[in-house]
Design a protein around this motif. Structure first.
Motif, PDB file in Angstrom:
ATOM      1  N   ALA A  25       0.632  -1.365   0.038  1.00 11.77           N
ATOM      2  CA  ALA A  25      -0.127  -0.143  -0.010  1.00 11.77           C
ATOM      3  C   ALA A  25       0.874   1.088  -0.001  1.00 11.77           C
ATOM      4  CB  ALA A  25      -0.975   0.073   1.232  1.00 11.77           C
ATOM      5  N   VAL A  26       2.089   1.105   0.783  1.00  7.62           N
ATOM      6  CA  VAL A  26       2.872   2.476   0.793  1.00  7.62           C
ATOM      7  C   VAL A  26       3.387   2.664  -0.490  1.00  7.62           C
ATOM      8  CG1 VAL A  26       4.971   3.362   1.747  1.00  7.62           C
ATOM      9  CG2 VAL A  26       3.247   2.086   3.296  1.00  7.62           C
ATOM     10  N   VAL A  27       3.892   1.569  -1.248  1.00  3.53           N
ATOM     11  CA  VAL A  27       4.493   1.460  -2.407  1.00  3.53           C
ATOM     12  C   VAL A  27       3.689   2.336  -3.493  1.00  3.53           C
ATOM     13  CG1 VAL A  27       5.330   0.245  -4.476  1.00  3.53           C
ATOM     14  CG2 VAL A  27       6.243  -0.242  -1.978  1.00  3.53           C
ATOM     15  N   SER A  28       2.393   2.112  -3.484  1.00  3.59           N
ATOM     16  CA  SER A  28       1.406   2.575  -4.298  1.00  3.59           C
ATOM     17  C   SER A  28       0.462   3.705  -4.017  1.00  3.59           C
ATOM     18  CB  SER A  28       0.360   1.394  -4.612  1.00  3.59           C
ATOM     19  OG  SER A  28       1.213   0.240  -5.176  1.00  3.59           O
ATOM     20  N   ILE A  29       1.292   4.598  -2.896  1.00  8.05           N
ATOM     21  CA  ILE A  29       0.459   5.593  -2.166  1.00  8.05           C
ATOM     22  C   ILE A  29       0.232   6.632  -3.510  1.00  8.05           C
ATOM     23  CG2 ILE A  29       2.272   6.667  -1.388  1.00  8.05           C
ATOM     24  CD1 ILE A  29       0.665   7.019   1.362  1.00  8.05           C
ATOM     25  N   THR A  92      -0.136  -1.487 -10.778  1.00  8.87           N
ATOM     26  CA  THR A  92       0.402  -1.182  -9.435  1.00  8.87           C
ATOM     27  C   THR A  92      -0.243  -2.020  -8.436  1.00  8.87           C
ATOM     28  OG1 THR A  92      -1.765   0.202  -8.993  1.00  8.87           O
ATOM     29  CG2 THR A  92      -0.033   1.154 -10.222  1.00  8.87           C
ATOM     30  N   TYR A  93       0.251  -1.848  -7.242  1.00  6.38           N
ATOM     31  CA  TYR A  93      -0.294  -2.325  -6.003  1.00  6.38           C
ATOM     32  C   TYR A  93      -1.431  -1.808  -5.168  1.00  6.38           C
ATOM     33  CZ  TYR A  93       3.737  -5.346  -6.885  1.00  6.38           C
ATOM     34  OH  TYR A  93       4.727  -6.134  -7.398  1.00  6.38           O
ATOM     35  N   ALA A  94      -2.154  -0.780  -5.867  1.00 12.30           N
ATOM     36  CA  ALA A  94      -3.032  -0.067  -5.360  1.00 12.30           C
ATOM     37  C   ALA A  94      -3.906  -0.751  -4.759  1.00 12.30           C
ATOM     38  CB  ALA A  94      -3.757   0.896  -6.069  1.00 12.30           C
ATOM     39  N   ALA A  95      -4.417  -1.921  -5.448  1.00 10.28           N
ATOM     40  CA  ALA A  95      -5.697  -2.613  -4.967  1.00 10.28           C
ATOM     41  C   ALA A  95      -5.034  -3.894  -4.009  1.00 10.28           C
ATOM     42  CB  ALA A  95      -6.276  -3.442  -6.204  1.00 10.28           C
ATOM     43  N   TRP A  96      -4.276  -3.606  -3.104  1.00 18.40           N
ATOM     44  CA  TRP A  96      -3.805  -4.051  -1.898  1.00 18.40           C
ATOM     45  C   TRP A  96      -4.710  -4.615  -1.139  1.00 18.40           C
ATOM     46  CZ3 TRP A  96      -4.533  -2.628   2.864  1.00 18.40           C
ATOM     47  CH2 TRP A  96      -4.871  -1.346   3.227  1.00 18.40           C
ATOM     48  N   HIS A  97      -5.903  -4.068  -1.068  1.00 18.11           N
ATOM     49  CA  HIS A  97      -6.701  -4.560  -0.076  1.00 18.11           C
ATOM     50  C   HIS A  97      -7.450  -5.797  -0.191  1.00 18.11           C
ATOM     51  CE1 HIS A  97      -9.113  -3.085  -3.286  1.00 18.11           C
ATOM     52  NE2 HIS A  97     -10.469  -3.786  -2.891  1.00 18.11           N
ATOM     53  N   ALA A  99      -5.960  -8.779  -1.186  1.00 20.27           N
ATOM     54  CA  ALA A  99      -5.151  -9.803  -0.393  1.00 20.27           C
ATOM     55  C   ALA A  99      -5.132  -9.374   1.102  1.00 20.27           C
ATOM     56  CB  ALA A  99      -3.815  -9.889  -1.074  1.00 20.27           C
ATOM     57  N   ALA A 100      -5.077  -8.243   1.479  1.00 21.53           N
ATOM     58  CA  ALA A 100      -5.250  -7.943   2.764  1.00 21.53           C
ATOM     59  C   ALA A 100      -6.268  -8.200   3.684  1.00 21.53           C
ATOM     60  CB  ALA A 100      -4.723  -6.504   2.920  1.00 21.53           C
ATOM     61  N   ILE A 101      -7.494  -7.923   3.165  1.00 21.36           N
ATOM     62  CA  ILE A 101      -8.803  -8.510   3.521  1.00 21.36           C
ATOM     63  C   ILE A 101      -8.916  -9.908   3.632  1.00 21.36           C
ATOM     64  CG2 ILE A 101     -11.322  -8.317   3.452  1.00 21.36           C
ATOM     65  CD1 ILE A 101      -9.863  -6.040   4.403  1.00 21.36           C
ATOM     66  N   GLY A 102      -8.342 -10.756   2.688  1.00 20.26           N
ATOM     67  CA  GLY A 102      -8.296 -12.097   2.538  1.00 20.26           C
ATOM     68  C   GLY A 102      -7.567 -12.595   3.822  1.00 20.26           C
ATOM     69  N   THR A 103      -6.319 -12.047   3.958  1.00 18.75           N
ATOM     70  CA  THR A 103      -5.358 -12.443   4.915  1.00 18.75           C
ATOM     71  C   THR A 103      -6.230 -12.242   6.279  1.00 18.75           C
ATOM     72  OG1 THR A 103      -3.472 -11.859   3.527  1.00 18.75           O
ATOM     73  CG2 THR A 103      -3.320 -12.082   6.078  1.00 18.75           C
ATOM     74  N   LEU A 104      -6.779 -11.069   6.473  1.00 13.89           N
ATOM     75  CA  LEU A 104      -7.551 -10.645   7.818  1.00 13.89           C
ATOM     76  C   LEU A 104      -8.578 -11.818   8.293  1.00 13.89           C
ATOM     77  CD1 LEU A 104      -7.891  -8.976  10.437  1.00 13.89           C
ATOM     78  CD2 LEU A 104      -9.550  -7.788   8.777  1.00 13.89           C
TER      79      LEU A 104
END
Length: 349
Positions: A25-29, A92-97, A99-104
């Motif tokens: 997320a930081v990389v794609s901010i 980009t990795y802007a849609a990081w959410h 995989a993140a929500i999947g991990t959560l």
């Protein structure tokens, strides 16, 4: 052999994997139009992850934490995708959410909140389809997140079943060990009693053989006394020492019916206390002139170790010399009521 993985190691690996999404997320901010909602989504995800990993040492996640994770699964995608469209997110990795929500949700499922995990996963699926269409489920890894949640639940259920089976096997093993110990104790006790009975009865048996079974009246009476002594060894157990045995035999020769009943109430006494109780019992048998004498142990938990009751019958003692009549006979008169305590002063009447 069961190998136990340290809890700290598991938490550390999960934390590193979760932090990786924040790095993306930081990389794609620079992709989102506004940074504040994007950063708020990062903060919410990081907070939910910390609560899920660090709060409570029990395996089952607190309900309010699971509910908070579901709320994060709904809010974070909205905050992130509201700041750019699908075309801007490509490359980009802007849609990081996703995989993140999947991990959560995997963490939530692992901590045995499967219903909450599937609700959050369903919210992610619906939001992704609404934002990027059905193809977005593959393009942004939502299908993988769904699969990992399913695998997490399957593993969690399998581990829970393995844990239950392990506890049952451990319980069965403990019961088997206890049963074997009890059986060995019974065998040892039985062998001891048989050996003791043999030593007591062998001289009389030899005498019976020597006279061809033709016993005198006094010899027959001695056989009855011997039978009573053997019965005492079986039913009296710890109520016997050499002094008690001697006084019981003297009492029986004087016509007293003696009954000993050890029901396990003095098994926990120390050797010194047990010897004191038995010596007091021997004195009571010696000093009491009565028709029937009954000594019984008191169940554990009482201050009294042994009760001794002396009864006289109005039939002048013509009952069987070795009968075991109880104390409930209405024709019996109480000559002695003695309570021998585990410690302290003896109470008698």
């Amino acid at each position: 052999m069961i190998v136990s993985v340290p809890r700290l190691l598991i938490i550390s690996l999960a934390a590193i994997f979760s932090a990786y999404h924040l790095v993306l997320a930081v990389v794609s901010i620079d992709v989102p139009h506004q940074k504040a909602p994007y950063i708020a989504a990062m903060v919410l995800y990081g907070l939910a992850t910390l609560l899920s990993l660090l709060l409570s040492r029990t395996q089952r996640m607190p309900t309010w934490v699971a509910a908070f994770n579901v709320a994060v699964a709904v809010v974070v995608p909205l905050l992130v995708t509201s700041q750019f469209d699908q075309a801007e997110a490509k490359g980009t990795y802007a849609a990081w959410h996703t995989a993140a929500i999947g991990t959560l949700m995997v963490i939530t499922s692992t901590r045995r909140r499967h219903t909450f995990a599937w609700i959050g996963t369903a919210a992610l699926v619906v939001q992704t389809v609404a934002w990027a269409g059905p193809g977005g489920l593959v393009a942004y890894g939502v299908i993988g997140s769904v699969g990992w949640v399913a695998v997490s639940q399957a593993l969690s259920l399998s581990l829970a079943k393995a844990g239950r089976d392990t506890r049952q096997y451990a319980l069965a093993e403990r019961e088997a060990v206890e049963w074997r110990a009890a059986q060995e104790a019974h065998v040892s006790e039985r062998q001891f009693r048989l050996g003791q009975t043999s030593r007591m009865s062998l001289p009389m048996l030899r005498q019976i053989v020597a006279v061809g079974g033709e016993l005198t009246d006094s010899q027959r009476l001695e056989c009855l006394y011997l039978e009573g002594a053997i019965r005492d060894e079986i039913r009296g157990r710890k109520l016997l020492n050499d002094r008690v045995r001697e006084q019981i035999m003297i009492a029986r020769r004087n016509g007293t019916i003696v009954t000993l009943l050890d029901e396990g109430g003095i098994d926990d006494l120390s050797d010194a206390d047990l010897e004191r109780v038995l010596n007091r019992l021997a004195d009571a048998i010696r000093d009491t002139k009565t028709g029937k004498l009954i000594a019984r142990t008191v169940p554990e938990g009482s201050d009294i170790a042994v009760t001794v009751v002396g009864l006289s019958s109005f039939d002048e003692g013509h009952s069987s010399a070795l009968g075991s009549q109880g104390i409930d006979d209405e024709e019996d008169r109480v000559d002695l009521w003695l309570e021998i305590p585990r410690t302290g002063v003896t109470v008698s009447a």
